[in-house]
Structure formats: C-alpha cells, structure tokens
Motif scaffolding. Structure first.
Motif, PDB file in Angstrom:
ATOM      1  N   GLN A   3     -31.550  12.422 -15.942  1.00  0.00           N
ATOM      2  CA  GLN A   3     -31.639  11.203 -16.729  1.00  0.00           C
ATOM      3  C   GLN A   3     -31.686   9.986 -15.801  1.00  0.00           C
ATOM      4  N   SER A   5     -31.991   5.809 -15.493  1.00  0.00           N
ATOM      5  CA  SER A   5     -31.945   4.488 -16.109  1.00  0.00           C
ATOM      6  C   SER A   5     -32.694   3.535 -15.188  1.00  0.00           C
ATOM      7  N   ARG A  29     -34.661   6.032 -19.464  1.00  0.00           N
ATOM      8  CA  ARG A  29     -34.285   4.918 -20.343  1.00  0.00           C
ATOM      9  C   ARG A  29     -34.587   3.636 -19.584  1.00  0.00           C
ATOM     10  N   VAL A  41     -25.528   1.235 -19.574  1.00  0.00           N
ATOM     11  CA  VAL A  41     -25.591   2.282 -18.552  1.00  0.00           C
ATOM     12  C   VAL A  41     -24.196   2.834 -18.279  1.00  0.00           C
ATOM     13  N   ASP A  43     -22.169   6.655 -16.519  1.00  0.00           N
ATOM     14  CA  ASP A  43     -22.432   7.904 -15.801  1.00  0.00           C
ATOM     15  C   ASP A  43     -22.510   9.105 -16.732  1.00  0.00           C
ATOM     16  N   THR A  46     -26.472   8.771 -17.498  1.00  0.00           N
ATOM     17  CA  THR A  46     -27.348   8.448 -16.380  1.00  0.00           C
ATOM     18  C   THR A  46     -27.003   9.295 -15.168  1.00  0.00           C
ATOM     19  N   LEU A  49     -29.451   5.463 -11.236  1.00  0.00           N
ATOM     20  CA  LEU A  49     -29.879   4.137 -11.678  1.00  0.00           C
ATOM     21  C   LEU A  49     -30.894   3.584 -10.686  1.00  0.00           C
TER      22      LEU A  49
END
Length: 229
Positions: A3, A5, A29, A41, A43, A46, A49
C-alpha cells in the motif's frame, strides 16, 4: 499487495505517478496536500509514504516530521525538484529514508520502494544472531531492536540497518559509498548527503552526547567507523 500513500499537489504528476505505480502492482492512495495526509496516513493503511517536499500551506518537511513522530518506522521517500538541494537535506534530517529527483519514471520509484522496504527486515546472513551489550545499549540483532536500559530506541529501519552495518564492521572504516551500497542498496555513485543526514539522526538516538560522538565516529574525508571498547 503493498500500500502506497502518495502526496503530490500537482494533479497531472500525481495521476501519472499513481497510474505508473498501480501498473507495477501497488495499491495507491493519493493526497493533494499535507493537511489531508497528516489526517489520514497511518502505518495501518500505508506500507510506504511518497511525499513531495513542495506542498502548499503545510510543507512536505512538516508532514515528514509529523508522520515520523507518530509512526517512527513508516518508510518515507521524498520527491524533490532539481535545484532543491537545501530542502532535500532538510527533508532527510526531518526523517525521510530516501529521496528521488523529479521527473522520475515509475520503474525508478519502484526500485527505490523495494530498496527501502528491504531495509525493514533482518538479513540473517549479515547479523551476528545474538544480543550484545555495549556503550549502555542492548542490541538485539534478531529482534531488530536497540534499547537503552528498558527503553526501546525509536530507530527507523534505515537507521537500524546503518547502525547494524557499522556494528558488524566494528573498528573498520566504511566509506559513504560503501554504506550507500550496503544500507540503501545503491549500486551506483549515490548522494553521500543521504548517509550524513541519516548518521546525524542515528547519533541523536544512540550517542550519550551526539555533538561529541564516541560510538559512531567520523573519519574525515572518508566515512564512518563504529568504535566499541
């Protein structure tokens, strides 16, 4: 599926980067500003980052500091434009693990993402597979944890791998390029400022007096050495 961000205020670039990452198998995202990133955001949603430094209202530097304070080990990669060297260094000092200069191809970001995520694990082949105590610290190689007394030090994955790499080669001087290769996974001439900024953060956490380091020392003109009595 990992995932991502992505925080980028330029809509065209944001959409292009997101599409490129999705095509490479990531779930993405997107956020258009620092405020929404700080609000949403975490953890838990995500794995990494990707953060533009030049954001409106709340800067990427402040977003980086805020995320790092809340989620100490969440990997952060900065996006910088050419000519933003001072901001890049400030971002690294704020807690970013790596940076990429725009414009950049999705495959470049993909390679950096994988390099950063690899730092989050323990490489059994290069650790001593034991718990050590020195300089008032307890270093658990297998657990990927450093403690001072009963308190776990809030090292990021990159800081931990830098620390363990120097510990594993205690007494030897490692050049900045060697550290880039072993910690960051760069197989080309990288930017030594990444090493210097990360070392500064690492010393602030493991040294009794970061301004006069005794454990992680600088060999001027070459690199760094771990001095364990």
């Amino acid at each position: 599926m990992q995932q991502i961000s992505l925080v980028e205020d330029d809509p065209a670039l944001r959409d292009a980067l997101a599409l490129g990452l999705i095509n490479r198998g990531y779930s993405v995202r997107t956020f258009a500003d620092g405020e929404s990133a700080l609000e949403e955001v975490s953890d838990s949603i995500t794995d990494i980052l990707i953060l533009d430094l030049m954001l409106p209202r709340i800067s990427g530097i402040d977003v980086c500091r805020g995320i790092r304070t809340r989620y100490g080990t969440l990997p952060i990669i900065m996006l910088t434009a050419r000519g933003e060297d001072s901001l890049m260094v400030e971002g690294l000092e704020a807690g970013a693990d790596d940076y990429i200069v725009k414009p950049c191809a999705p495959r470049v970001i993909d390679a950096r993402i994988q390099a950063v995520l690899r730092r989050g694990g323990v490489d059994k082949a290069t650790t001593r597979n034991r718990v050590e105590e020195f300089a008032g610290l307890t270093v658990d190689h297998d657990g990927f944890v450093v403690r001072r007394g009963a308190t776990e030090l809030p090292l990021t994955a990159t800081e931990m791998r830098l620390f363990l790499t120097l510990v594993e080669h205690r007494g030897a001087v490692l050049s900045r390029q060697q550290l880039l290769e072993r910690v960051w996974g760069y197989d080309h001439l990288g930017d030594s400022r990444v090493v210097d900024a990360t070392m500064q953060r690492l010393r602030s956490k493991v040294e009794r007096d970061p301004r006069n380091p005794e454990l992680l020392t600088t060999v001027r003109g070459f690199g760094y050495r771990c001095d364990i009595a």
